[in-house]
Design an enzyme around this catalytic site. Structure first.
Site, PDB file in Angstrom:
ATOM      1  N   ASP A 199       0.841  -1.254  -0.118  1.00 44.09           N
ATOM      2  CA  ASP A 199      -0.150   0.034   0.028  1.00 44.09           C
ATOM      3  C   ASP A 199       1.074   1.330   0.034  1.00 44.09           C
ATOM      4  O   ASP A 199       1.858   1.065   0.541  1.00 44.09           O
ATOM      5  CB  ASP A 199      -1.005   0.137   1.298  1.00 44.09           C
ATOM      6  CG  ASP A 199      -1.646   1.147   1.531  1.00 44.09           C
ATOM      7  OD1 ASP A 199      -2.993   1.064   0.596  1.00 44.09           O
ATOM      8  OD2 ASP A 199      -1.650   2.033   2.352  1.00 44.09           O
ATOM      9  N   HIS A 331     -11.230  -1.114  -4.609  1.00 47.65           N
ATOM     10  CA  HIS A 331     -11.891  -0.469  -3.173  1.00 47.65           C
ATOM     11  C   HIS A 331     -11.876   1.037  -3.243  1.00 47.65           C
ATOM     12  O   HIS A 331     -12.453   1.426  -2.476  1.00 47.65           O
ATOM     13  CB  HIS A 331     -11.397  -1.196  -2.097  1.00 47.65           C
ATOM     14  CG  HIS A 331     -10.150  -0.987  -1.642  1.00 47.65           C
ATOM     15  ND1 HIS A 331      -9.132  -1.447  -2.363  1.00 47.65           N
ATOM     16  CD2 HIS A 331      -9.394  -0.333  -0.716  1.00 47.65           C
ATOM     17  CE1 HIS A 331      -7.875  -0.988  -1.960  1.00 47.65           C
ATOM     18  NE2 HIS A 331      -7.989  -0.159  -0.928  1.00 47.65           N
TER      19      HIS A 331
HETATM   20  C1  NOJ Z   1      -4.444   3.118  -0.546  1.00 47.23           C
HETATM   21  C2  NOJ Z   1      -5.559   2.231   0.058  1.00 47.23           C
HETATM   22  O1  NOJ Z   1      -6.094   1.487  -1.188  1.00 47.23           O
HETATM   23  C3  NOJ Z   1      -6.586   3.097   0.657  1.00 47.23           C
HETATM   24  O2  NOJ Z   1      -7.680   2.544   0.637  1.00 47.23           O
HETATM   25  C4  NOJ Z   1      -6.246   3.477   1.846  1.00 47.23           C
HETATM   26  O3  NOJ Z   1      -7.187   4.418   2.377  1.00 47.23           O
HETATM   27  C5  NOJ Z   1      -4.661   4.438   1.655  1.00 47.23           C
HETATM   28  N1  NOJ Z   1      -3.961   3.595   0.674  1.00 47.23           N
HETATM   29  C6  NOJ Z   1      -3.889   4.697   2.705  1.00 47.23           C
HETATM   30  O4  NOJ Z   1      -3.708   3.546   3.311  1.00 47.23           O
END
Ligand code: NOJ
Length: 562
Positions: A199, A331
């Site tokens: 992430d 998502h």
């Molecule tokens: C990207 C993730 O896909 C998202 O859902 C998240 O809010 C942010 N990174 C922070 O971790």
């Protein structure tokens, strides 16, 4: 080209909270996923990407981890997880974990210690700075609105959070902290997981000195992505992560890297780089936004020509040098059929057309739960129906800026991440077969018509089309490794390309519009035999060998015999 299992794989993304509940608490869980493994196997996917399932206070639905070594009790236990890995493996399915290494939860013990005093040994695990004359340490804007800095009363200093205030950024300059992360990653690898999605990996390094971004209008905060995205030192960090931890394992890795083009992506995924197998790029996700980041809420009209241009640049730049990760939704994004297709009159046709694109580009396809039945954007009537922290923060900011309720809701209907987070629609019953309790977020009312049970019964469903596409991809290496060539780059309606591998050639023909169109076979293909491999409409269109009339959102896949 170098053949790899992860190039041939199809990845299915699971958002655990919204996939399948097994205990009636209204929230999806690991046992729920276990109960759907056969469904996933029959769909034909190979890898299950699980969005974070670690212990978390869930300020950002699990992307705020408070214990990397524990399972969120709302999702089950470590024994459930082990069983999931075992059962998945028995079926030939692999498990990819979502690892959040850019930040933790503010409830993580490291952060609790770090904030406790200026001389705590873990102080430096995070970014702490004093204010500048009563103002923020710098002018960077958070992805979730407002400043990236939050004042912590305890020590009267600010900590940095690129996302919500509950997600303090880890300081990768601290070797001890990085070693802790290595230890944790080894631990998950020892459990037998098959890959990671990293992430926000583009942001783990910030510009030295944390300088202000240019700010000609003297705003309190401004977009400053270039100061914390894809910086040179990120590559050093990833190389080291590979050398120290990943190298011994035959796993697959994909990094989330916003704000780069394909040339820069090669710095991560170039064959000789040994950093990541693939990255998620965002250029096609920005096409309908005024600006990236917080500017995503302001609409911009996108065109098929632009989409072709962006995707084609990624296809050709990476070919033979690195590998693409292809996706149209996840998502964090609106539902593809609502965004790039037509979710009213041509929902089925356009969802199939988008699937045809996804599975016939070069790169590993990632599909997100519900795409295979053509789930659509939520359009909740009130902001109170929304759960996503980004959406709720945007709402507050937009209110302060004087936008009307209606204007804000329209932006939310287009872009809220909750569009993709409504529960999976398994059947037409009151709770869509998702739960026996009250779902944590409202169901889409269209689950009565759009659901897996219905789709399984209908031979012409989107679901069956996905299965057929996945089968075709598995059976035809040209769809995995073939060279991509765009035809008709300037056509405003049609997206047409060929994939070629040795003697094999496939032509993909997509009428990316709600209007009829006509395709003139290029001269060099007119004489050749064309075998229809798959199409999203029944019945042949009239073919005179030279031009082909196409119906709205018609998609056709031909094998070209020379
Ligand atoms: C990207 C993730 O896909 C998202 O859902 C998240 O809010 C942010 N990174 C922070 O971790």
């Amino acid at each position: 080209m170098n053949e790899k299992w992860w190039k041939e794989a199809v990845v299915y993304e699971i958002y655990p909270a919204s996939f399948q509940d097994s205990n009636g608490d209204g929230k999806g869980d690991l046992r729920g996923i276990l109960s759907r493994l056969d469904y996933l196997k029959e769909l034909g996917v190979d890898v299950l990407w699980l969005c974070p399932i670690y212990e978390s206070p869930e300020a950002d639905n699990g992307y705020d981890i408070s214990d990397y070594y524990a399972i969120n009790p709302a999702f089950g236990t470590m024994a459930d997880f082990d069983e999931l890995v075992e059962e998945a493996h028995k079926r030939g399915l692999k498990i990819m974990m979502d690892l959040v290494l850019n930040h933790t939860s503010d409830q993580h013990p490291w952060f609790k210690e770090s904030r406790s005093s200026k001389d705590n040994p873990k102080r430096d695990y995070y970014y702490w700075r004093p204010g500048q004359n009563g103002l923020f340490p710098n002018n960077w804007e958070s992805y979730f609105s407002g400043s990236v800095w939050e004042l912590d009363k305890q020590t009267d200093e600010y900590y940095m959070h690129l996302y919500s205030v509950h997600q303090p950024d880890l300081n990768w300059n601290n070797a001890e902290m990085v070693n802790e992360l290595y230890r944790m990653i080894r631990w998950w690898l020892a459990k037998g997981v098959d890959g990671f999605r990293f992430d926000a990996i583009a942001h783990i390094v910030k510009a030295a000195g944390l300088p202000n971004a240019d700010n000609p209008e003297h705003l309190p905060v401004v977009q400053a992505y270039q100061l914390f995205s894809n910086l040179e030192k990120v590559h050093d960090m990833l190389k080291k992560l590979n050398e120290e931890v990943l190298i011994e394992y035959d796993i697959m890795t994909v990094g989330e890297t916003s704000g780069l083009g394909p040339e820069q992506a090669l710095e991560y995924v170039g064959d000789e780089r040994h950093e990541l197998n693939m990255v998620f790029q965002f250029e096609h996700m920005y096409l309908d936004a005024a600006r990236p980041g917080t500017g995503k809420w302001e609409p911009r009209a996108w065109t098929v020509m632009e989409l072709k241009k962006v995707l084609s640049r990624w296809q050709t730049t990476l070919h033979g040098r690195g590998w693409n990760a292809n996706y149209l939704g996840n998502h964090d994004q609106p539902r593809p059929v609502s965004r790039f297709g037509n979710d009213t009159v041509y929902r089925v046709e356009s969802a199939k057309l988008l699937a045809t694109l996804l599975f016939t580009l070069e790169g590993t396809p990632y599909l997100y739960q519900g795409e295979e039945i053509g789930m659509t954007n939520a359009r909740f009537p009130s902001i109170h129906d929304y759960r996503d922290i980004e959406t709720l923060n945007y709402y507050e900011q937009a209110k302060l800026q004087g936008m009307s309720e209606q204007q804000i809701l329209e932006a939310v209907w287009r872009k809220s991440r909750d569009n993709a987070r409504t529960p999976m629609q398994w059947d037409a019953s009151a709770s869509a077969g998702f739960t026996t309790g009250v779902p944590w977020i409202k169901l889409h009312p269209n689950h009565e018509d759009i659901n897996v049970t219905q789709a399984l019964q209908d031979p012409n469903s989107i679901l069956h089309y996905y299965r057929a596409l996945i089968r075709l991809r598995n059976e035809n290496k040209v769809l995995v490794y073939g060279d991509y060539k765009l035809l008709l780059p300037l056509d405003p309606q049609l997206y047409v390309y060929t994939r070629t591998l040795g003697e094999e050639k496939v032509l993909v023909l997509l009428n990316f519009s709600g209007h009829e169109a006509s395709f003139a076979w290029p001269e060099d293909l007119q004489e050749q035999t064309k075998e229809l491999m798959l199409a999203n409409y029944k019945g042949e269109s009239d073919e005179d060998g030279q031009t082909l009339p196409l119906r709205p959102y018609e998609a056709r896949l031909y094998r070209i015999h020379s």
